[in-house]
Enzyme design. Structure first.
Site, PDB file in Angstrom:
ATOM      1  N   HIS A  31      -6.979   2.457  -8.679  1.00  0.00           N
ATOM      2  CA  HIS A  31      -8.304   1.825  -8.638  1.00  0.00           C
ATOM      3  C   HIS A  31      -9.262   2.703  -7.862  1.00  0.00           C
ATOM      4  CE1 HIS A  31      -5.814   0.398  -5.306  1.00  0.00           C
ATOM      5  NE2 HIS A  31      -6.915   0.357  -4.568  1.00  0.00           N
ATOM      6  N   HIS A  81     -12.569   2.668  -5.539  1.00  0.00           N
ATOM      7  CA  HIS A  81     -13.421   1.812  -4.714  1.00  0.00           C
ATOM      8  C   HIS A  81     -14.854   2.332  -4.847  1.00  0.00           C
ATOM      9  CE1 HIS A  81     -10.303  -0.127  -2.047  1.00  0.00           C
ATOM     10  NE2 HIS A  81      -9.605   0.912  -2.437  1.00  0.00           N
TER      11      HIS A  81
HETATM   12  P1  AMP Z   1      -6.066   0.171  -1.533  1.00  0.00           P
HETATM   13  O1  AMP Z   1      -5.854   0.191  -0.041  1.00  0.00           O
HETATM   14  O2  AMP Z   1      -6.865   1.364  -2.000  1.00  0.00           O
HETATM   15  O3  AMP Z   1      -4.794  -0.029  -2.297  1.00  0.00           O
HETATM   16  O4  AMP Z   1      -7.022  -1.028  -1.801  1.00  0.00           O
HETATM   17  C1  AMP Z   1      -6.620  -2.259  -2.310  1.00  0.00           C
HETATM   18  C2  AMP Z   1      -7.848  -3.114  -2.302  1.00  0.00           C
HETATM   19  O5  AMP Z   1      -7.593  -4.236  -3.121  1.00  0.00           O
HETATM   20  C3  AMP Z   1      -8.225  -3.640  -0.917  1.00  0.00           C
HETATM   21  O6  AMP Z   1      -9.544  -3.229  -0.590  1.00  0.00           O
HETATM   22  C4  AMP Z   1      -8.100  -5.148  -1.061  1.00  0.00           C
HETATM   23  O7  AMP Z   1      -9.097  -5.840  -0.352  1.00  0.00           O
HETATM   24  C5  AMP Z   1      -8.241  -5.344  -2.563  1.00  0.00           C
HETATM   25  N1  AMP Z   1      -7.579  -6.514  -3.095  1.00  0.00           N
HETATM   26  C6  AMP Z   1      -6.302  -6.920  -2.882  1.00  0.00           C
HETATM   27  N2  AMP Z   1      -6.041  -8.048  -3.551  1.00  0.00           N
HETATM   28  C7  AMP Z   1      -7.169  -8.373  -4.234  1.00  0.00           C
HETATM   29  C8  AMP Z   1      -7.545  -9.446  -5.110  1.00  0.00           C
HETATM   30  N3  AMP Z   1      -6.699 -10.424  -5.424  1.00  0.00           N
HETATM   31  N4  AMP Z   1      -8.805  -9.442  -5.610  1.00  0.00           N
HETATM   32  C9  AMP Z   1      -9.672  -8.463  -5.299  1.00  0.00           C
HETATM   33  N5  AMP Z   1      -9.382  -7.430  -4.471  1.00  0.00           N
HETATM   34  C10 AMP Z   1      -8.151  -7.386  -3.946  1.00  0.00           C
END
Ligand code: AMP
Length: 135
Positions: free
Chosen positions: A98, A100
């Site tokens: 993903h 950001h």
């Molecule tokens: P990463 O540390 O790059 O893997 O980021 C994962 C991101 O996913 C974090 O910023 C979380 O806040 C976000 N996240 C986790 N679960 C959900 C969810 N159910 N809906 C939206 N965002 C999420």
């Protein structure tokens, strides 16, 4: 597969979706760094950037370019950071690639990472090592 983003894509978990097309989906991060922080990801499951086919990466970055103006206008932030946490040491928690997109405000007090100063011979050695390994 026990992937929270796959569950969102399959409609098993809720999200605040802002966009989807055939291969890409985007929704608000549940724990935003700033308002309008969105995640932009492939609907198919790939672990990280290195796993993802180049043509799909193209779709993702084109989606970033399409969505950024609306996000900027929607939250009143002209600028943004775009980032990928690639692997556990980088802070990747969700094992589904993903991007950001984080809107930035001049007043948000989020500072960049501190820079290191390395000796010139070390910089030279690092660059030479990397150059040799590019395939
Ligand atoms: P990463 O540390 O790059 O893997 O980021 C994962 C991101 O996913 C974090 O910023 C979380 O806040 C976000 N996240 C986790 N679960 C959900 C969810 N159910 N809906 C939206 N965002 C999420």
């Amino acid at each position: 597969m026990d992937c929270v983003f796959c569950k969102i894509i399959q409609g098993e978990l809720p999200c605040h979706k802002i966009y989807e097309d055939k291969r890409v989906i985007s929704f608000l991060d549940i724990n935003p760094i700033n308002k309008g922080h969105v995640l932009i990801l492939p609907k198919d499951h790939y672990l990280n950037l290195m796993d993802t086919p180049p043509d799909l990466l193209k779709d993702l970055i084109v989606a970033v370019q399409k969505l950024a103006p609306a996000i900027s206008e929607g939250v009143g932030a002209k600028d943004f950071n775009l980032g990928v946490n690639n692997g556990p040491a980088s802070g990747q928690i969700v094992a589904h690639l993903h991007f950001h997109l984080i809107p930035r405000f001049l007043t948000d007090n989020l500072y960049p990472w501190p820079g290191k100063t390395l000796a010139d011979d070390e910089m030279k050695r690092i660059a030479e090592n990397i150059k040799k390994l590019i395939v």
